[in-house]
Design an enzyme around this catalytic site. Structure first.
Site, mmCIF file in Angstrom:
data_model
loop_
_atom_site.group_PDB
_atom_site.id
_atom_site.type_symbol
_atom_site.label_atom_id
_atom_site.label_comp_id
_atom_site.label_asym_id
_atom_site.label_seq_id
_atom_site.Cartn_x
_atom_site.Cartn_y
_atom_site.Cartn_z
ATOM 1 N N GLY A 192 44.333 86.246 32.849
ATOM 2 C CA GLY A 192 45.140 87.137 32.023
ATOM 3 C C GLY A 192 46.630 87.021 32.272
ATOM 4 O O GLY A 192 47.421 87.799 31.727
ATOM 5 N N LYS A 194 64.870 87.159 28.546
ATOM 6 C CA LYS A 194 65.304 88.001 29.661
ATOM 7 C C LYS A 194 66.668 87.561 30.194
ATOM 8 O O LYS A 194 67.515 88.396 30.517
ATOM 9 C CB LYS A 194 64.247 87.952 30.775
#
Length: 434
Positions: free
Chosen positions: A185, A203
């Site tokens: 995940g 970012k």
């Protein structure tokens, strides 16, 4: 004073964590904020089994939350560019403050959003958009407000860092580790944003704007992924005293701002070189504080929720403050943002790691050195791996001194045309971080 009422849009991983933290730590949060905080409404697609939302009103329409007169603050956690932008602008137009964890939204549409928020006298808070639970935005915007920031570098994508850590520690191939990251995940079914540097560039765009007082300019960020790295490159870097990390680099120069994401060799004894697995870290260099490092969980249910709730507490504290006296969204007063240009990658300067597959013939090394020298490129170290000869080709590893990207590109083109060299020259940038 009455409690501040919030509407949560999106009850996935971060939304669920935010709801749970607000519920579990309600008393502590009220002591810090000076007022209670209540969840007035939740917009969700499906129930999150990790949340006991009780009788909290729910809807499947996020705009119902933005239009709800009982909601003071909208928490946007749906992700993406389009619907999220419309939702945030609608909330602002309705005089509501906004908290978001959406780095893509801020990097691409932040200039428009902050201008609208200033017009309406509301706050848009976005600490959770960068590095999850690490309060790095607050550190740069407020804690380092007395500094002229020289540069910052960051491991700001946990998926890429996990892959490179596994390649170094266990000698595994990129494709093999990527499959595990997807199974765990850490990576999406389509991992492009992570492994090609797009997520990190979102970012970095935000961090650079706050650090240097420039508008958000995601479209000018240079991005390069990690898909072409091999375990051989990771091993050679180690032998030379370096680690390969997928870094975001923002640096102030006299000519402009470098804004780039790419694989980078950094000295193995540097603190940030020892950030492994899915962890994130950002190193910031200021003229007064020197270099400071911010480390922690860059994603996850409650680490990211920690930043969302911290922003919410800041919003609550500021509700009675004159909008003109609040901390500016991008650290600098809006009219004081500078027009420093973002440099194209060809104008950026770095040292370089080069891996060349050359025929094991006399004189090839001399020709390589001559090509570099003719372009003003000095060699810092060289390593030949005769023991790894294959089909008459020997890997030749070079580390250069700092030069402009345009010079190294010209040299690589000449090297690849050299009769004794076969295939593409592998190039990775090197940063000493000093």
């Amino acid at each position: 004073m009455r409690p501040v009422r919030v509407g949560i849009c999106g009850l996935g991983t971060v939304g669920g964590g935010t709801f749970n933290v607000l519920k579990r730590n309600a008393e502590e949060i009220e002591r810090r904020a000076g007022r209670g905080i209540e969840v007035a409404q939740i917009a969700l697609r499906s129930r999150n089994p990790q949340c006991e939302i009780g009788d909290t009103p729910i809807t499947n329409d996020v705009f119902e939350v933005a239009n709800n007169p009982d909601v003071d603050v909208v928490i946007e956690l749906i992700g993406g560019y389009t619907v999220a932008r419309d939702l945030v602008l609608k909330a602002i137009d309705n005089g509501k403050h906004v908290v978001t964890a959406n780095k893509a939204l801020i990097a691409v549409h932040g200039n428009e959003i902050f201008a609208r928020a200033r017009e309406k006298g509301v706050i848009v808070a976005f600490e959770a958009a960068v590095a999850g639970g690490i309060p790095v935005i607050k550190a740069i915007r407020e804690g380092l407000a007395g500094n002229r920031i020289n540069w910052l570098v960051g491991i700001i994508n946990g998926t890429g860092n996990f892959i490179l850590s596994e390649m170094r520690e266990k000698g595994r191939a990129f494709d093999d580790v990527l499959k595990e990251a997807q199974a765990l995940g850490y990576a999406e079914a389509d991992p492009t944003f992570d492994v090609e540097g797009i997520d990190a560039a979102h970012k970095l765009t935000i961090l650079a704007s706050i650090a240097f007082g420039i508008p958000l300019q995601f479209d000018k960020a240079y991005t390069e992924g990690i898909t072409q790295l091999t375990t051989a490159d990771v091993g050679y870097a180690e032998a030379l005293g370096y680690r390969i990390k997928h870094l975001g680099v923002a640096r102030r120069t006299e000519e402009g701002i470098e804004l780039r994401v790419h694989p980078t060799l950094i000295p193995a004894d540097c603190l940030i070189a020892n950030v492994n697995g899915v962890m994130n870290a950002v190193m910031v260099n200021g003229d007064a504080a020197g270099s400071t490092l911010y480390y922690g969980a860059g994603a996850g249910m409650e680490p990211t929720a920690s930043s969302v709730v911290a922003d919410l507490v800041d919003v609550v504290r500021a509700l009675t403050t004159d909008p003109e006296n609040r901390v500016p969204h991008l650290a600098f007063q809006p009219e004081a943002l500078s027009d420093h240009p973002i440099l194209p990658i060809e104008a950026c300067e770095s040292a370089y790691y080069l891996r060349i597959h050359a025929k094991d013939h006399p004189g090839v090394l001399a020709q390589v050195a001559s090509i570099l020298s003719a372009r003003g490129i000095n060699i810092e170290s060289i390593m030949q791996k005769e023991a790894e000869e294959q089909d008459g080709l020997v890997p030749m590893i070079l580390v250069t001194h700092r030069v402009r990207e345009a010079q190294i590109n010209e040299a690589i083109a000449a090297l690849e045309a050299l009769e004794g060299v076969t295939g593409k020259v592998v190039r990775i940038r090197v940063e000493q971080l000093n």
